[in-house]
Design a protein around this motif. Structure first.
Motif, PDB file in Angstrom:
ATOM      1  N   VAL A   1     -17.099  39.120 -41.515  1.00 39.36           N
ATOM      2  CA  VAL A   1     -17.413  37.949 -40.699  1.00 39.36           C
ATOM      3  C   VAL A   1     -16.717  38.094 -39.353  1.00 39.36           C
ATOM      4  O   VAL A   1     -15.491  38.269 -39.299  1.00 39.36           O
ATOM      5  N   ARG A   2     -17.495  38.030 -38.290  1.00 35.62           N
ATOM      6  CA  ARG A   2     -16.936  37.990 -36.941  1.00 35.62           C
ATOM      7  C   ARG A   2     -17.110  36.561 -36.464  1.00 35.62           C
ATOM      8  O   ARG A   2     -18.211  36.008 -36.520  1.00 35.62           O
ATOM      9  N   SER A   3     -16.022  35.968 -36.019  1.00 36.06           N
ATOM     10  CA  SER A   3     -16.078  34.565 -35.606  1.00 36.06           C
ATOM     11  C   SER A   3     -15.091  34.299 -34.482  1.00 36.06           C
ATOM     12  O   SER A   3     -14.328  35.178 -34.077  1.00 36.06           O
ATOM     13  N   THR A   4     -15.115  33.073 -34.021  1.00 35.06           N
ATOM     14  CA  THR A   4     -14.154  32.587 -33.046  1.00 35.06           C
ATOM     15  C   THR A   4     -13.381  31.461 -33.697  1.00 35.06           C
ATOM     16  O   THR A   4     -13.972  30.552 -34.285  1.00 35.06           O
ATOM     17  N   VAL A   5     -12.054  31.535 -33.616  1.00 37.26           N
ATOM     18  CA  VAL A   5     -11.196  30.484 -34.154  1.00 37.26           C
ATOM     19  C   VAL A   5     -10.739  29.609 -32.991  1.00 37.26           C
ATOM     20  O   VAL A   5     -10.297  30.123 -31.962  1.00 37.26           O
ATOM     21  N   VAL A   6     -10.866  28.307 -33.156  1.00 38.29           N
ATOM     22  CA  VAL A   6     -10.416  27.338 -32.162  1.00 38.29           C
ATOM     23  C   VAL A   6      -9.373  26.475 -32.849  1.00 38.29           C
ATOM     24  O   VAL A   6      -9.652  25.855 -33.877  1.00 38.29           O
ATOM     25  N   ALA A   7      -8.152  26.461 -32.302  1.00 40.02           N
ATOM     26  CA  ALA A   7      -7.056  25.770 -32.974  1.00 40.02           C
ATOM     27  C   ALA A   7      -6.144  25.069 -31.976  1.00 40.02           C
ATOM     28  O   ALA A   7      -6.126  25.403 -30.791  1.00 40.02           O
ATOM     29  N   ARG A   8      -5.383  24.121 -32.505  1.00 39.58           N
ATOM     30  CA  ARG A   8      -4.323  23.465 -31.741  1.00 39.58           C
ATOM     31  C   ARG A   8      -3.032  23.623 -32.532  1.00 39.58           C
ATOM     32  O   ARG A   8      -2.961  23.256 -33.706  1.00 39.58           O
ATOM     33  N   ALA A   9      -2.015  24.179 -31.874  1.00 38.85           N
ATOM     34  CA  ALA A   9      -0.724  24.416 -32.519  1.00 38.85           C
ATOM     35  C   ALA A   9       0.040  23.108 -32.662  1.00 38.85           C
ATOM     36  O   ALA A   9       0.079  22.299 -31.736  1.00 38.85           O
ATOM     37  N   LYS A  10       0.670  22.908 -33.824  1.00 36.49           N
ATOM     38  CA  LYS A  10       1.450  21.691 -34.069  1.00 36.49           C
ATOM     39  C   LYS A  10       2.702  21.635 -33.206  1.00 36.49           C
ATOM     40  O   LYS A  10       3.006  20.613 -32.622  1.00 36.49           O
ATOM     41  N   ARG A  11       3.460  22.714 -33.162  1.00 35.54           N
ATOM     42  CA  ARG A  11       4.743  22.711 -32.456  1.00 35.54           C
ATOM     43  C   ARG A  11       4.610  22.538 -30.954  1.00 35.54           C
ATOM     44  O   ARG A  11       5.428  21.880 -30.333  1.00 35.54           O
ATOM     45  N   THR A  12       3.601  23.175 -30.360  1.00 37.65           N
ATOM     46  CA  THR A  12       3.493  23.204 -28.904  1.00 37.65           C
ATOM     47  C   THR A  12       2.363  22.348 -28.350  1.00 37.65           C
ATOM     48  O   THR A  12       2.339  22.068 -27.162  1.00 37.65           O
ATOM     49  N   GLY A  13       1.406  21.979 -29.199  1.00 37.92           N
ATOM     50  CA  GLY A  13       0.228  21.259 -28.723  1.00 37.92           C
ATOM     51  C   GLY A  13      -0.737  22.152 -27.967  1.00 37.92           C
ATOM     52  O   GLY A  13      -1.713  21.674 -27.392  1.00 37.92           O
ATOM     53  N   THR A  14      -0.487  23.448 -27.977  1.00 35.18           N
ATOM     54  CA  THR A  14      -1.320  24.402 -27.258  1.00 35.18           C
ATOM     55  C   THR A  14      -2.659  24.579 -27.947  1.00 35.18           C
ATOM     56  O   THR A  14      -2.722  24.771 -29.160  1.00 35.18           O
ATOM     57  N   ASP A  15      -3.732  24.526 -27.154  1.00 39.99           N
ATOM     58  CA  ASP A  15      -5.063  24.855 -27.643  1.00 39.99           C
ATOM     59  C   ASP A  15      -5.273  26.347 -27.436  1.00 39.99           C
ATOM     60  O   ASP A  15      -4.953  26.884 -26.370  1.00 39.99           O
ATOM     61  N   ILE A  16      -5.797  27.002 -28.451  1.00 39.21           N
ATOM     62  CA  ILE A  16      -5.995  28.448 -28.378  1.00 39.21           C
ATOM     63  C   ILE A  16      -7.296  28.825 -29.074  1.00 39.21           C
ATOM     64  O   ILE A  16      -7.702  28.188 -30.051  1.00 39.21           O
ATOM     65  N   THR A  17      -7.918  29.840 -28.535  1.00 38.06           N
ATOM     66  CA  THR A  17      -9.148  30.389 -29.098  1.00 38.06           C
ATOM     67  C   THR A  17      -8.954  31.885 -29.237  1.00 38.06           C
ATOM     68  O   THR A  17      -8.426  32.523 -28.328  1.00 38.06           O
ATOM     69  N   TRP A  18      -9.352  32.431 -30.411  1.00 35.50           N
ATOM     70  CA  TRP A  18      -9.234  33.876 -30.568  1.00 35.50           C
ATOM     71  C   TRP A  18     -10.370  34.408 -31.434  1.00 35.50           C
ATOM     72  O   TRP A  18     -10.897  33.708 -32.288  1.00 35.50           O
ATOM     73  N   PRO A  19     -10.745  35.681 -31.187  1.00 34.82           N
ATOM     74  CA  PRO A  19     -11.757  36.310 -32.030  1.00 34.82           C
ATOM     75  C   PRO A  19     -11.117  36.783 -33.329  1.00 34.82           C
ATOM     76  O   PRO A  19      -9.933  37.123 -33.365  1.00 34.82           O
ATOM     77  N   LEU A  20     -11.896  36.782 -34.390  1.00 37.26           N
ATOM     78  CA  LEU A  20     -11.384  37.191 -35.693  1.00 37.26           C
ATOM     79  C   LEU A  20     -12.469  37.943 -36.456  1.00 37.26           C
ATOM     80  O   LEU A  20     -13.634  37.537 -36.460  1.00 37.26           O
ATOM     81  N   LEU A  21     -12.063  39.017 -37.088  1.00 36.15           N
ATOM     82  CA  LEU A  21     -12.930  39.741 -38.009  1.00 36.15           C
ATOM     83  C   LEU A  21     -12.272  39.666 -39.378  1.00 36.15           C
ATOM     84  O   LEU A  21     -11.062  39.887 -39.496  1.00 36.15           O
ATOM     85  N   GLN A  22     -13.039  39.312 -40.394  1.00 33.72           N
ATOM     86  CA  GLN A  22     -12.509  39.222 -41.745  1.00 33.72           C
ATOM     87  C   GLN A  22     -13.366  40.044 -42.692  1.00 33.72           C
ATOM     88  O   GLN A  22     -14.592  40.075 -42.567  1.00 33.72           O
ATOM     89  N   MET A  23     -12.705  40.670 -43.650  1.00 32.03           N
ATOM     90  CA  MET A  23     -13.392  41.339 -44.745  1.00 32.03           C
ATOM     91  C   MET A  23     -13.134  40.485 -45.988  1.00 32.03           C
ATOM     92  O   MET A  23     -11.985  40.250 -46.360  1.00 32.03           O
ATOM     93  N   ILE A  24     -14.189  40.006 -46.584  1.00 28.71           N
ATOM     94  CA  ILE A  24     -14.096  39.107 -47.729  1.00 28.71           C
ATOM     95  C   ILE A  24     -14.718  39.792 -48.942  1.00 28.71           C
ATOM     96  O   ILE A  24     -15.815  40.347 -48.859  1.00 28.71           O
ATOM     97  N   THR A  25     -14.019  39.706 -50.063  1.00 33.31           N
ATOM     98  CA  THR A  25     -14.550  40.185 -51.334  1.00 33.31           C
ATOM     99  C   THR A  25     -14.724  38.972 -52.234  1.00 33.31           C
ATOM    100  O   THR A  25     -13.833  38.117 -52.304  1.00 33.31           O
ATOM    101  N   THR A  26     -15.861  38.878 -52.905  1.00 36.82           N
ATOM    102  CA  THR A  26     -16.116  37.766 -53.815  1.00 36.82           C
ATOM    103  C   THR A  26     -16.312  38.292 -55.229  1.00 36.82           C
ATOM    104  O   THR A  26     -16.601  39.470 -55.444  1.00 36.82           O
TER     105      THR A  26
END
Length: 143
Positions: free
Chosen positions: A91-116
Motif C-alpha cells: 500500500v502506497r499512501s499519504t499519512v496526514v497527522a497532528r503531533a500531540k506534543r508540538t501541535g505540528t501538522d505533518i504529511t508523509w508518504p508511506l509504503l507498507q507491506m501487509i500480510t493477511t
C-alpha cells in the motif's frame, strides 16, 4: 461473493478502526482487534517514538497506545493498493497527522507491506522515506 478475506478489504477495515480508535482517545480496542490475527506482528523503525516489534493483540494494543500518545489525529489518504498473491498487499499512501506534543501538522508518504491470514492482518511492515521529519514533529530525539 464474499470478499472478507481480500487483503484490500481487510486493510480498509483496519484503517477505519484505527482512525476511530485514535479519534476516541483509545477507548475501545476491540474493533481493531477484530481485524488482527492473534499472532500479528507490527514492525516500526527504531527512530520513531513507537519503535520495535509488537506481537499479538496485547502487543498491538500497546503499540496503538504509544502511537496514540504521539498523534492527536491521523488519517491515511489516497491509498493505492497493490495486491501480491492471495495474502499479501503493498500500500502506497499519504499519512496526514497532528503531533500531540508540538501541535505540528505533518504529511508523509508511506509504503507498507501487509500480510493477511484468514481475513485478518498477520504482519505490517512499514517503509518510511525519511523518519527524521516524523520524529521531529513528534518531539522525539533523532540522535
Amino acid at each position: 461473493m464474499d470478499n472478507s478475506s481480500d487483503p484490500t478489504q481487510v486493510l480498509l477495515k483496519f484503517y477505519a478502526a484505527e482512525e476511530k480508535y485514535l479519534a476516541t482517545g483509545g477507548e475501545d480496542f476491540s474493533e481493531i482487534a477484530s481485524t488482527l490475527d492473534p499472532e500479528c506482528v507490527m514492525h516500526q523503525p527504531q527512530s520513531l517514538p513507537y519503535a520495535g516489534e509488537w506481537h499479538g493483540h496485547d502487543g498491538f494494543e500497546r503499540w496503538m497506545e504509544a502511537f496514540g500518545d504521539t498523534w492527536a489525529s491521523l488519517a491515511v489518504e489516497n491509498p493505492a493498493f497493490y495486491p501480491s498473491g492471495a495474502n499479501h498487499i503493498f500500500v502506497r499512501s499519504t499519512v496526514v497527522a497532528r503531533a500531540k506534543r508540538t501541535g505540528t501538522d505533518i504529511t508523509w508518504p508511506l509504503l507498507q507491506m501487509i500480510t493477511t491470514r484468514d481475513g485478518r492482518i498477520l504482519e505490517i511492515q512499514p517503509f518510511h522515506w525519511d523518519t527524521v521529519p516524523i520524529a521531529t514533529a513528534a518531539a522525539y530525539p533523532t540522535s
